[in-house]
Every structure is written in structure tokens, then in C-alpha cells.
Design a protein around this motif. Sequence first.
Motif, PDB file in Angstrom:
ATOM      1  N   UNK A 159      41.320  30.317  37.955  1.00  0.00           N
ATOM      2  CA  UNK A 159      40.856  29.013  38.447  1.00  0.00           C
ATOM      3  C   UNK A 159      39.511  28.621  37.840  1.00  0.00           C
ATOM      4  N   UNK A 160      38.964  29.501  36.998  1.00  0.00           N
ATOM      5  CA  UNK A 160      37.685  29.200  36.352  1.00  0.00           C
ATOM      6  C   UNK A 160      36.481  29.335  37.270  1.00  0.00           C
ATOM      7  N   UNK A 161      36.646  30.083  38.358  1.00  0.00           N
ATOM      8  CA  UNK A 161      35.545  30.251  39.309  1.00  0.00           C
ATOM      9  C   UNK A 161      34.490  31.215  38.765  1.00  0.00           C
ATOM     10  N   UNK A 162      33.277  31.052  39.249  1.00  0.00           N
ATOM     11  CA  UNK A 162      32.128  31.840  38.819  1.00  0.00           C
ATOM     12  C   UNK A 162      32.087  33.159  39.591  1.00  0.00           C
ATOM     13  N   UNK A 163      32.338  34.258  38.897  1.00  0.00           N
ATOM     14  CA  UNK A 163      32.355  35.570  39.556  1.00  0.00           C
ATOM     15  C   UNK A 163      30.973  36.035  39.970  1.00  0.00           C
ATOM     16  N   UNK A 164      29.921  35.433  39.419  1.00  0.00           N
ATOM     17  CA  UNK A 164      28.562  35.853  39.781  1.00  0.00           C
ATOM     18  C   UNK A 164      28.216  35.449  41.212  1.00  0.00           C
ATOM     19  N   UNK A 165      29.068  34.663  41.847  1.00  0.00           N
ATOM     20  CA  UNK A 165      28.850  34.311  43.259  1.00  0.00           C
ATOM     21  C   UNK A 165      29.245  35.455  44.186  1.00  0.00           C
ATOM     22  N   UNK A 166      29.915  36.440  43.633  1.00  0.00           N
ATOM     23  CA  UNK A 166      30.288  37.630  44.404  1.00  0.00           C
ATOM     24  C   UNK A 166      29.086  38.567  44.411  1.00  0.00           C
ATOM     25  N   UNK A 167      28.746  39.056  45.594  1.00  0.00           N
ATOM     26  CA  UNK A 167      27.600  39.961  45.724  1.00  0.00           C
ATOM     27  C   UNK A 167      27.767  41.173  44.800  1.00  0.00           C
ATOM     28  N   UNK A 168      26.706  41.489  44.063  1.00  0.00           N
ATOM     29  CA  UNK A 168      26.726  42.657  43.185  1.00  0.00           C
ATOM     30  C   UNK A 168      27.308  42.402  41.807  1.00  0.00           C
ATOM     31  N   UNK A 169      27.712  41.159  41.534  1.00  0.00           N
ATOM     32  CA  UNK A 169      28.283  40.832  40.222  1.00  0.00           C
ATOM     33  C   UNK A 169      27.332  39.867  39.510  1.00  0.00           C
ATOM     34  N   UNK A 170      26.689  40.368  38.473  1.00  0.00           N
ATOM     35  CA  UNK A 170      25.840  39.523  37.643  1.00  0.00           C
ATOM     36  C   UNK A 170      26.613  39.066  36.422  1.00  0.00           C
ATOM     37  N   UNK A 171      25.901  38.439  35.499  1.00  0.00           N
ATOM     38  CA  UNK A 171      26.566  37.893  34.302  1.00  0.00           C
ATOM     39  C   UNK A 171      27.274  38.974  33.492  1.00  0.00           C
ATOM     40  N   UNK A 172      26.598  40.087  33.284  1.00  0.00           N
ATOM     41  CA  UNK A 172      27.179  41.147  32.451  1.00  0.00           C
ATOM     42  C   UNK A 172      28.420  41.737  33.105  1.00  0.00           C
ATOM     43  N   UNK A 173      28.334  42.044  34.398  1.00  0.00           N
ATOM     44  CA  UNK A 173      29.496  42.631  35.075  1.00  0.00           C
ATOM     45  C   UNK A 173      30.614  41.606  35.243  1.00  0.00           C
ATOM     46  N   UNK A 174      30.268  40.343  35.401  1.00  0.00           N
ATOM     47  CA  UNK A 174      31.306  39.308  35.461  1.00  0.00           C
ATOM     48  C   UNK A 174      32.096  39.292  34.156  1.00  0.00           C
ATOM     49  N   UNK A 175      31.393  39.436  33.033  1.00  0.00           N
ATOM     50  CA  UNK A 175      32.067  39.482  31.737  1.00  0.00           C
ATOM     51  C   UNK A 175      32.948  40.731  31.626  1.00  0.00           C
ATOM     52  N   UNK A 176      32.462  41.855  32.170  1.00  0.00           N
ATOM     53  CA  UNK A 176      33.251  43.092  32.146  1.00  0.00           C
ATOM     54  C   UNK A 176      34.535  42.922  32.978  1.00  0.00           C
ATOM     55  N   UNK A 177      34.404  42.263  34.130  1.00  0.00           N
ATOM     56  CA  UNK A 177      35.585  42.010  34.966  1.00  0.00           C
ATOM     57  C   UNK A 177      36.582  41.150  34.197  1.00  0.00           C
ATOM     58  N   UNK A 178      36.082  40.111  33.579  1.00  0.00           N
ATOM     59  CA  UNK A 178      36.958  39.218  32.814  1.00  0.00           C
ATOM     60  C   UNK A 178      37.638  39.981  31.679  1.00  0.00           C
ATOM     61  N   UNK A 179      36.880  40.786  30.950  1.00  0.00           N
ATOM     62  CA  UNK A 179      37.456  41.600  29.872  1.00  0.00           C
ATOM     63  C   UNK A 179      38.551  42.515  30.412  1.00  0.00           C
TER      64      UNK A 179
END
Length: 146
Positions: free
Chosen positions: A50-70
Motif C-alpha cells: 500500500x506504500x505505507x511508511x514503515x518508519x511509523x512502526x516503533x523501532x523501525x528507522x529508515x535503514x531497518x525499513x529498507x531492510x524489511x522491504x528488501x
Amino acid sequence: MTNQEIARTFDKVAFFLSLRDENEFKVGAYARAAKSIREHPVSIEDMLLAGEDLTKIEGIGKILAQKVEDLVIVGTLKVLEDLLAEFPESLYEMSQIKGIGPKTILKIFESHRIRSLDELRRFLQNGDKLAVPAPYEGRIREFFRR
């Protein structure tokens, strides 16, 4: 990919980073992200679609959001692949033993070349002693008595 699968992957990264004696902040970041993902009420994969911003999840910053996406897109994480080039993945199953941590698991692996719970069980059944402090060996033996 389910939230549980993503969280388990991040737990593994934290575990193997601990074996490597990596920076505690980095280890903690993966562990906290795993906990947040595991407990998140919405599918992370659906959020990504849905294109939502994962950094809104507690404990997920930009780098980890990218890791989740990968992880969701590719199905694996490069950091985990690199760690598994150093350590056998089966060491992770030993983290099920309450009261022992990565350093004790690493000591067992390095001292006895034990790579899995099955190998550890057989080692102890042979009456051999582990090269770890007695309280840890006691916890390990108790784990197998259950």
C-alpha cells in the motif's frame, strides 16, 4: 511474507550479530525491530504494497525499513547471508535453551564444534562435559530432560 517470518529473520540477525560480538546498539536495533514487527497488528507486507511508511512502526528507522522491504521483496537479507557465511544457521536453534546466551552458544560451537541441538543432545548423552561454567551446563542438561 508474514510478520512472524520477518520478525524471525530479524531475530536471527540479532542473534548472529551477537555471536560476532557486534555493537550492542546494532544488535538491539534488530531485536527491537523484530519485537515490534511480531506484535504489529497489520501485515507488514500489506503495508509495503500500500506504500505505507514503515518508519511509523516503533523501532523501525529508515535503514531497518529498507531492510524489511528488501526482505519482503527479495526473500532474504544480505546481512543475514553474510552472517551465515561465518556461522552455521543451526546454531540459532540453540537459542531456545533458556538461561544461555549467544556467548555460551559460541563457546560450545568453538570448543566442541557442536552445531545443533541434536549434536548437543548426543554429546551430553555420551557423558561428555561441556567447556562452559557448571551452571550453564546444568541449564542445558535440564533443557534436554524436559
